[in-house]
Write a protein that holds these residues in place. Structure first.
Motif, PDB file in Angstrom:
ATOM      1  N   THR A   1       0.845  -1.189   0.000  1.00  0.00           N
ATOM      2  CA  THR A   1       0.000   0.000   0.000  1.00  0.00           C
ATOM      3  C   THR A   1       0.887   1.248   0.000  1.00  0.00           C
ATOM      4  O   THR A   1       2.016   1.226   0.490  1.00  0.00           O
ATOM      5  CB  THR A   1      -0.923   0.026   1.218  1.00  0.00           C
ATOM      6  N   PHE A   2       0.362   2.332  -0.546  1.00  0.00           N
ATOM      7  CA  PHE A   2       1.137   3.571  -0.586  1.00  0.00           C
ATOM      8  C   PHE A   2       0.202   4.771  -0.541  1.00  0.00           C
ATOM      9  O   PHE A   2      -1.010   4.656  -0.773  1.00  0.00           O
ATOM     10  CB  PHE A   2       2.018   3.628  -1.832  1.00  0.00           C
ATOM     11  N   ILE A   3       0.775   5.935  -0.196  1.00  0.00           N
ATOM     12  CA  ILE A   3       0.044   7.191  -0.313  1.00  0.00           C
ATOM     13  C   ILE A   3       0.781   8.079  -1.294  1.00  0.00           C
ATOM     14  O   ILE A   3       2.007   8.025  -1.406  1.00  0.00           O
ATOM     15  CB  ILE A   3      -0.149   7.887   1.053  1.00  0.00           C
ATOM     16  N   ASP A   4       0.022   8.891  -2.006  1.00  0.00           N
ATOM     17  CA  ASP A   4       0.522   9.669  -3.145  1.00  0.00           C
ATOM     18  C   ASP A   4       0.443  11.157  -2.800  1.00  0.00           C
ATOM     19  O   ASP A   4      -0.608  11.782  -2.944  1.00  0.00           O
ATOM     20  CB  ASP A   4      -0.357   9.333  -4.360  1.00  0.00           C
ATOM     21  N   LEU A   5       1.548  11.736  -2.320  1.00  0.00           N
ATOM     22  CA  LEU A   5       1.572  13.143  -1.936  1.00  0.00           C
ATOM     23  C   LEU A   5       2.069  14.020  -3.087  1.00  0.00           C
ATOM     24  O   LEU A   5       2.872  13.562  -3.906  1.00  0.00           O
ATOM     25  CB  LEU A   5       2.479  13.348  -0.726  1.00  0.00           C
ATOM     26  N   PHE A   6       1.577  15.270  -3.129  1.00  0.00           N
ATOM     27  CA  PHE A   6       1.902  16.168  -4.242  1.00  0.00           C
ATOM     28  C   PHE A   6       1.699  15.393  -5.539  1.00  0.00           C
ATOM     29  O   PHE A   6       2.569  15.322  -6.407  1.00  0.00           O
ATOM     30  CB  PHE A   6       3.336  16.691  -4.125  1.00  0.00           C
ATOM     31  N   ALA A   7       0.517  14.816  -5.657  1.00  0.00           N
ATOM     32  CA  ALA A   7       0.263  13.760  -6.636  1.00  0.00           C
ATOM     33  C   ALA A   7       0.268  14.239  -8.077  1.00  0.00           C
ATOM     34  O   ALA A   7       0.480  13.435  -8.989  1.00  0.00           O
ATOM     35  CB  ALA A   7      -1.083  13.086  -6.323  1.00  0.00           C
ATOM     36  N   GLY A   8       0.018  15.546  -8.294  1.00  0.00           N
ATOM     37  CA  GLY A   8      -0.031  16.022  -9.677  1.00  0.00           C
ATOM     38  C   GLY A   8      -1.096  15.266 -10.446  1.00  0.00           C
ATOM     39  O   GLY A   8      -2.257  15.206 -10.049  1.00  0.00           O
ATOM     40  N   ILE A   9      -0.697  14.649 -11.550  1.00  0.00           N
ATOM     41  CA  ILE A   9      -1.627  13.865 -12.357  1.00  0.00           C
ATOM     42  C   ILE A   9      -1.377  12.368 -12.203  1.00  0.00           C
ATOM     43  O   ILE A   9      -1.838  11.563 -13.014  1.00  0.00           O
ATOM     44  CB  ILE A   9      -1.561  14.278 -13.837  1.00  0.00           C
ATOM     45  N   GLY A  10      -0.631  12.007 -11.152  1.00  0.00           N
ATOM     46  CA  GLY A  10      -0.522  10.592 -10.818  1.00  0.00           C
ATOM     47  C   GLY A  10       0.614   9.833 -11.462  1.00  0.00           C
ATOM     48  O   GLY A  10       0.476   8.634 -11.721  1.00  0.00           O
ATOM     49  N   GLY A  11       1.748  10.483 -11.703  1.00  0.00           N
ATOM     50  CA  GLY A  11       2.889   9.773 -12.281  1.00  0.00           C
ATOM     51  C   GLY A  11       3.416   8.684 -11.373  1.00  0.00           C
ATOM     52  O   GLY A  11       3.705   7.566 -11.816  1.00  0.00           O
ATOM     53  N   PHE A  12       3.543   8.980 -10.078  1.00  0.00           N
ATOM     54  CA  PHE A  12       3.955   7.960  -9.113  1.00  0.00           C
ATOM     55  C   PHE A  12       2.902   6.862  -9.032  1.00  0.00           C
ATOM     56  O   PHE A  12       3.228   5.671  -8.969  1.00  0.00           O
ATOM     57  CB  PHE A  12       4.155   8.583  -7.729  1.00  0.00           C
ATOM     58  N   ARG A  13       1.645   7.257  -8.998  1.00  0.00           N
ATOM     59  CA  ARG A  13       0.573   6.258  -8.867  1.00  0.00           C
ATOM     60  C   ARG A  13       0.571   5.300 -10.051  1.00  0.00           C
ATOM     61  O   ARG A  13       0.425   4.086  -9.864  1.00  0.00           O
ATOM     62  CB  ARG A  13      -0.780   6.960  -8.750  1.00  0.00           C
ATOM     63  N   MET A  14       0.693   5.835 -11.247  1.00  0.00           N
ATOM     64  CA  MET A  14       0.735   4.990 -12.434  1.00  0.00           C
ATOM     65  C   MET A  14       1.841   3.945 -12.308  1.00  0.00           C
ATOM     66  O   MET A  14       1.641   2.757 -12.562  1.00  0.00           O
ATOM     67  CB  MET A  14       0.970   5.857 -13.673  1.00  0.00           C
ATOM     68  N   ALA A  15       3.021   4.395 -11.896  1.00  0.00           N
ATOM     69  CA  ALA A  15       4.176   3.505 -11.790  1.00  0.00           C
ATOM     70  C   ALA A  15       3.985   2.446 -10.713  1.00  0.00           C
ATOM     71  O   ALA A  15       4.246   1.251 -10.929  1.00  0.00           O
ATOM     72  CB  ALA A  15       5.433   4.327 -11.498  1.00  0.00           C
ATOM     73  N   LEU A  16       3.523   2.854  -9.544  1.00  0.00           N
ATOM     74  CA  LEU A  16       3.422   1.930  -8.417  1.00  0.00           C
ATOM     75  C   LEU A  16       2.252   0.966  -8.558  1.00  0.00           C
ATOM     76  O   LEU A  16       2.323  -0.174  -8.098  1.00  0.00           O
ATOM     77  CB  LEU A  16       3.331   2.712  -7.107  1.00  0.00           C
ATOM     78  N   GLN A  17       1.175   1.411  -9.205  1.00  0.00           N
ATOM     79  CA  GLN A  17       0.083   0.464  -9.479  1.00  0.00           C
ATOM     80  C   GLN A  17       0.542  -0.617 -10.451  1.00  0.00           C
ATOM     81  O   GLN A  17       0.119  -1.768 -10.346  1.00  0.00           O
ATOM     82  CB  GLN A  17      -1.133   1.206 -10.041  1.00  0.00           C
TER      83      GLN A  17
END
Length: 406
Positions: free
Chosen positions: A80-96
């Protein structure tokens, strides 16, 4: 009165009943994750506006909208993770892509929130400096990630602030101190690891003092600290150097834990900008005669003074300069040559592909897995210029997850 009734019919229920951004964030996070931390707030909202209406608003938010990257459920997730200063989700895309489940996201900009919701089905929470926002962070999660604002530390940002007589780095009251909110959240929740991104200049800013404070702060919280400056050009056709920082909770992994960036798989590929260009592009992206003449005169003037300023006409067999959030102004840092015409800007879709986001048919053959751009070109350019190279984030993230999983 008639105009007011008509306006209410045009608005969705969430707008008619003045559902706040915080309530939209809480409601969409609950619908996406069913995490208990959002449940009590949803029940309070049901009491406030009525259970039936609350259900109707939730339906409205998602009706006709199936996010293409909504993420994993709790059964299938690896971490599980939290996405801070998420913008448009670049970190989220990668980690998912690595099997991660996002439990919380935060992003201040309202237009970036629109893009995030369009793709992930969640309205991010807003200002992370506010306690009412932090109160919704789940008590337990594995990984904290994010690219805290870089303008106070970037070369361009520092130069601009100096010219305006404004402070920069940690002395920038508005943005520079946001790192300490990250540190506070790490200290409060004690995740297994953190994964942060910033500009290359972070390491050298203020003769290294800024970076020293960041490193020592995280070490004092009981985490390891390793960093590496990596270039996105190994993953996309863009020269984009960024500082990546990784640390692990020593209370969980032991005092000798560290992260070896040498384990990250860096492709030995020479990327070419031609690989992400669309064959047919609207003529509105071609520079006007006036703007093209101005850019050439501007470049000649600075060249005569021995400066390196000027437009960047791209070699189609090479990589581009770093795309910035100001690309919407004139597109001069990355211009695509056209035979018999003035050069053109990249389109928003091409900018997305330049940052590693999946865009049909540029870099994915699946139209149902193509990143959605619901905002104006102006906002899209700012969003992609501020984002991360998702494929680079994923490559480093893969090794971070390996260490977390033991």
């Amino acid at each position: 009165m008639i105009k007011q009734v008509k306006r209410k019919r045009e608005l969705g229920k969430s707008e008619q009943f003045n559902l706040s951004q915080l309530e939209k964030a809480m409601l969409t996070h609950y619908e996406a994750s069913k995490h208990p931390i959002y449940e009590e707030a949803v029940e309070k909202l049901r009491l406030k506006i009525g259970g039936g209406l609350c259900d109707s608003i939730a339906k409205e938010l998602f009706e006709g909208h199936t996010p293409k990257f909504a993420g994993l459920d709790g059964i299938r997730c690896n971490f599980t993770f939290i996405d801070l200063f998420a913008g448009i989700g670049g970190f989220r895309m990668a980690l998912q892509n690595l099997g991660g489940q996002c439990l919380f996201s935060s992003e201040y900009d309202k237009y970036a929130q629109q893009t995030y919701f369009a793709n992930y089905g969640e309205v991010p929470f807003g200002d992370i400096t506010r306690e009412e926002t932090k109160a919704f962070i789940p008590p337990k999660f594995d990984l904290l990630c994010g690219g805290f604002p870089c303008q106070p530390f970037s070369i361009a940002g520092v130069s601009k602030k100096n010219s305006l007589g404004r402070k920069h780095g940690f002395a920038d009251e508005k943005q520079g101190n946001l790192f300490f909110h990250v540190a506070e959240i790490i200290n409060r929740h004690k995740p297994k690891a953190f994964y942060l991104e910033n500009v290359k200049n972070l390491v050298s800013h203020d003769k290294g003092n800024t970076f020293r404070v960041i490193r020592n702060t995280l070490l004092d919280l009981g985490y390891s600290f390793d960093f590496r400056i990596l270039n996105g050009k190994h993953f996309v056709p863009q020269n984009r150097e960024r500082t990546l920082m990784v640390g692990f909770n020593k209370g969980i992994f032991g005092k000798d834990i560290s992260f070896d960036f040498n384990q990250v798989d860096i492709p030995c590929v020479q990327h070419q900008i031609s690989s992400i260009l669309m064959p047919d592009v609207d003529r509105k992206y071609t520079l006007s005669d006036q703007l093209w003449a101005f850019l050439q005169q501007h470049a000649s003037k600075h060249k005569a003074k021995g400066n390196g300023f000027g437009f960047g006409l791209v070699d189609l067999n090479g990589v581009t300069r770093t795309i910035s959030a100001r690309y919407y102004k004139d597109g001069s840092e990355i211009l695509i040559p056209q035979e018999g015409k003035n050069p053109r800007r990249l389109t928003p879709s091409e900018c997305a592909a330049l940052q590693g986001f999946p865009i049909f048919p540029i870099n994915t053959g699946h139209g149902e897995r193509s990143f959605v751009i619901p905002v104006s070109d102006h906002q899209a350019y700012k969003q992609f210029g501020n984002s991360v190279v998702t494929t680079l984030i994923e490559a480093v993230g893969r090794e971070v997850v390996k260490v977390m999983k033991g």
